[in-house]
Design a protein around this motif. Sequence first.
Motif, PDB file in Angstrom:
ATOM      1  N   ALA A   1       0.829  -1.205   0.000  1.00 41.39           N
ATOM      2  CA  ALA A   1       0.000   0.000   0.000  1.00 41.39           C
ATOM      3  C   ALA A   1       0.865   1.256   0.000  1.00 41.39           C
ATOM      4  CB  ALA A   1      -0.922  -0.011   1.213  1.00 41.39           C
ATOM      5  N   LEU A   2       1.910   1.252   0.824  1.00 37.19           N
ATOM      6  CA  LEU A   2       2.812   2.393   0.900  1.00 37.19           C
ATOM      7  C   LEU A   2       3.437   2.693  -0.455  1.00 37.19           C
ATOM      8  CD1 LEU A   2       4.627   4.452   2.377  1.00 37.19           C
ATOM      9  CD2 LEU A   2       6.134   2.541   2.983  1.00 37.19           C
ATOM     10  N   MET A   3       3.880   1.652  -1.138  1.00 36.23           N
ATOM     11  CA  MET A   3       4.488   1.835  -2.451  1.00 36.23           C
ATOM     12  C   MET A   3       3.486   2.385  -3.459  1.00 36.23           C
ATOM     13  SD  MET A   3       7.736   1.158  -2.581  1.00 36.23           S
ATOM     14  CE  MET A   3       8.011   0.771  -4.312  1.00 36.23           C
ATOM     15  N   ARG A   4       2.265   1.927  -3.384  1.00 33.63           N
ATOM     16  CA  ARG A   4       1.262   2.430  -4.321  1.00 33.63           C
ATOM     17  C   ARG A   4       1.014   3.917  -4.086  1.00 33.63           C
ATOM     18  NH1 ARG A   4      -4.871   0.364  -4.360  1.00 33.63           N
ATOM     19  NH2 ARG A   4      -4.984   1.955  -2.749  1.00 33.63           N
ATOM     20  N   TYR A   5       0.911   4.325  -2.809  1.00 29.61           N
ATOM     21  CA  TYR A   5       0.718   5.737  -2.504  1.00 29.61           C
ATOM     22  C   TYR A   5       1.892   6.569  -3.039  1.00 29.61           C
ATOM     23  CZ  TYR A   5      -2.499   3.761   0.988  1.00 29.61           C
ATOM     24  OH  TYR A   5      -3.488   3.057   1.626  1.00 29.61           O
ATOM     25  N   PHE A   6       3.089   6.080  -2.792  1.00 30.31           N
ATOM     26  CA  PHE A   6       4.299   6.820  -3.155  1.00 30.31           C
ATOM     27  C   PHE A   6       4.453   6.933  -4.671  1.00 30.31           C
ATOM     28  CE2 PHE A   6       9.045   6.592  -3.823  1.00 30.31           C
ATOM     29  CZ  PHE A   6       9.286   7.931  -3.527  1.00 30.31           C
ATOM     30  N   VAL A   7       4.307   5.807  -5.359  1.00 32.03           N
ATOM     31  CA  VAL A   7       4.495   5.797  -6.809  1.00 32.03           C
ATOM     32  C   VAL A   7       3.388   6.587  -7.505  1.00 32.03           C
ATOM     33  CG1 VAL A   7       4.616   4.350  -8.868  1.00 32.03           C
ATOM     34  CG2 VAL A   7       5.760   3.620  -6.770  1.00 32.03           C
ATOM     35  N   ALA A   8       2.145   6.369  -7.105  1.00 29.03           N
ATOM     36  CA  ALA A   8       1.034   7.076  -7.741  1.00 29.03           C
ATOM     37  C   ALA A   8       1.161   8.583  -7.555  1.00 29.03           C
ATOM     38  CB  ALA A   8      -0.296   6.581  -7.180  1.00 29.03           C
ATOM     39  N   GLY A   9       1.532   9.002  -6.361  1.00 25.19           N
ATOM     40  CA  GLY A   9       1.710  10.427  -6.111  1.00 25.19           C
ATOM     41  C   GLY A   9       2.814  11.021  -6.956  1.00 25.19           C
ATOM     42  N   SER A  10       3.894  10.268  -7.114  1.00 25.78           N
ATOM     43  CA  SER A  10       5.004  10.750  -7.920  1.00 25.78           C
ATOM     44  C   SER A  10       4.627  10.870  -9.388  1.00 25.78           C
ATOM     45  CB  SER A  10       6.196   9.792  -7.774  1.00 25.78           C
ATOM     46  OG  SER A  10       7.234  10.123  -8.669  1.00 25.78           O
ATOM     47  N   ALA A  11       3.838   9.922  -9.878  1.00 25.64           N
ATOM     48  CA  ALA A  11       3.483   9.906 -11.295  1.00 25.64           C
ATOM     49  C   ALA A  11       2.376  10.896 -11.638  1.00 25.64           C
ATOM     50  CB  ALA A  11       3.053   8.499 -11.700  1.00 25.64           C
ATOM     51  N   LEU A  12       1.603  11.287 -10.645  1.00 24.35           N
ATOM     52  CA  LEU A  12       0.414  12.089 -10.893  1.00 24.35           C
ATOM     53  C   LEU A  12       0.727  13.515 -11.314  1.00 24.35           C
ATOM     54  CD1 LEU A  12      -2.643  11.842 -10.881  1.00 24.35           C
ATOM     55  CD2 LEU A  12      -2.637  12.522  -8.483  1.00 24.35           C
ATOM     56  N   GLY A  13       1.830  14.039 -10.835  1.00 23.58           N
ATOM     57  CA  GLY A  13       2.154  15.417 -11.182  1.00 23.58           C
ATOM     58  C   GLY A  13       3.646  15.661 -11.106  1.00 23.58           C
ATOM     59  N   SER A  14       4.060  16.805 -11.604  1.00 24.59           N
ATOM     60  CA  SER A  14       5.472  17.172 -11.612  1.00 24.59           C
ATOM     61  C   SER A  14       5.729  18.319 -10.646  1.00 24.59           C
ATOM     62  CB  SER A  14       5.901  17.584 -13.023  1.00 24.59           C
ATOM     63  OG  SER A  14       7.153  18.239 -13.001  1.00 24.59           O
ATOM     64  N   PHE A  15       6.622  18.094  -9.708  1.00 25.98           N
ATOM     65  CA  PHE A  15       7.023  19.176  -8.804  1.00 25.98           C
ATOM     66  C   PHE A  15       7.688  20.297  -9.595  1.00 25.98           C
ATOM     67  CE2 PHE A  15      10.405  21.186  -6.307  1.00 25.98           C
ATOM     68  CZ  PHE A  15       9.697  21.667  -5.222  1.00 25.98           C
ATOM     69  N   ALA A  16       8.576  19.926 -10.495  1.00 22.75           N
ATOM     70  CA  ALA A  16       9.333  20.925 -11.245  1.00 22.75           C
ATOM     71  C   ALA A  16       8.426  21.791 -12.113  1.00 22.75           C
ATOM     72  CB  ALA A  16      10.384  20.240 -12.116  1.00 22.75           C
ATOM     73  N   ARG A  17       7.393  21.198 -12.683  1.00 27.53           N
ATOM     74  CA  ARG A  17       6.483  21.944 -13.548  1.00 27.53           C
ATOM     75  C   ARG A  17       5.535  22.849 -12.762  1.00 27.53           C
ATOM     76  NH1 ARG A  17       7.988  23.039 -18.512  1.00 27.53           N
ATOM     77  NH2 ARG A  17       8.876  21.204 -19.533  1.00 27.53           N
ATOM     78  N   GLY A  18       5.623  22.792 -11.459  1.00 33.40           N
ATOM     79  CA  GLY A  18       4.757  23.628 -10.633  1.00 33.40           C
ATOM     80  C   GLY A  18       5.258  25.051 -10.460  1.00 33.40           C
TER      81      GLY A  18
END
Length: 215
Positions: free
Chosen positions: A139-156
């Motif tokens: 579950a932890l990995m799914r939260y982490f990976v999905a959050g990372s893939a969902l948006g770009s910090f740099a593009r913010g």
Amino acid sequence: MPRPKQALLSRERIIAAATALIDAEGLAAVSTRRLAAELGVRGPSLYNHFATKDEILDAVADSIAAQVEIGMFATEPWQKALKAWGHSYRTALAAHPNIVPHLAQGPGRRPGALRMADAVYGGLVREGWPPARATHIGALMRYFVAGSALGSFARGFVEDPTFYAEDYPHLTQAHRLPEHQRSVDEGAFTLGLDALIDGLTLTYDQFGYGKNLRR
């Protein structure tokens, strides 16, 4: 008129069209009417392959989950397997970020997603993790990976150096982040994944989960 040698529609064609539409315009753009138009067929034709729009979305999500490498859980130590899986998982999701909210709901009845969950859970338990903790890690990995893939910090951040200059003295270089999007976002993910695995390793060693394993 003779029948065409090949059917106009197949599950694969529908999934490919839905994936392209989601990538381009997001989940809200998907409807049976819109997909039928994209495929050049009548709407009811889709129901020969999928009963509902949600079934189509499930199929798209599962086709992406099926791209994730999971074989390492049968051959590698859990730390190495978790790291390789995390990167493969993120690569698959980052290529199709608009499907992530649907995919992140859980595997449901999707066979590709269930095979992935089974491989991860089985690999961790085989390495000595208690079943409850193996579930938590998945579950932890799914939260982490999905959050990372969902948006770009740099593009913010905006690419305007004057925007940050006066009011945000520690962000005077923030306007440069978008041009380094890939290195920033991938670097952050790698750092976080390494820290996560290091922390799990401390727990694993502290409780001696692997002490009775036969190598």
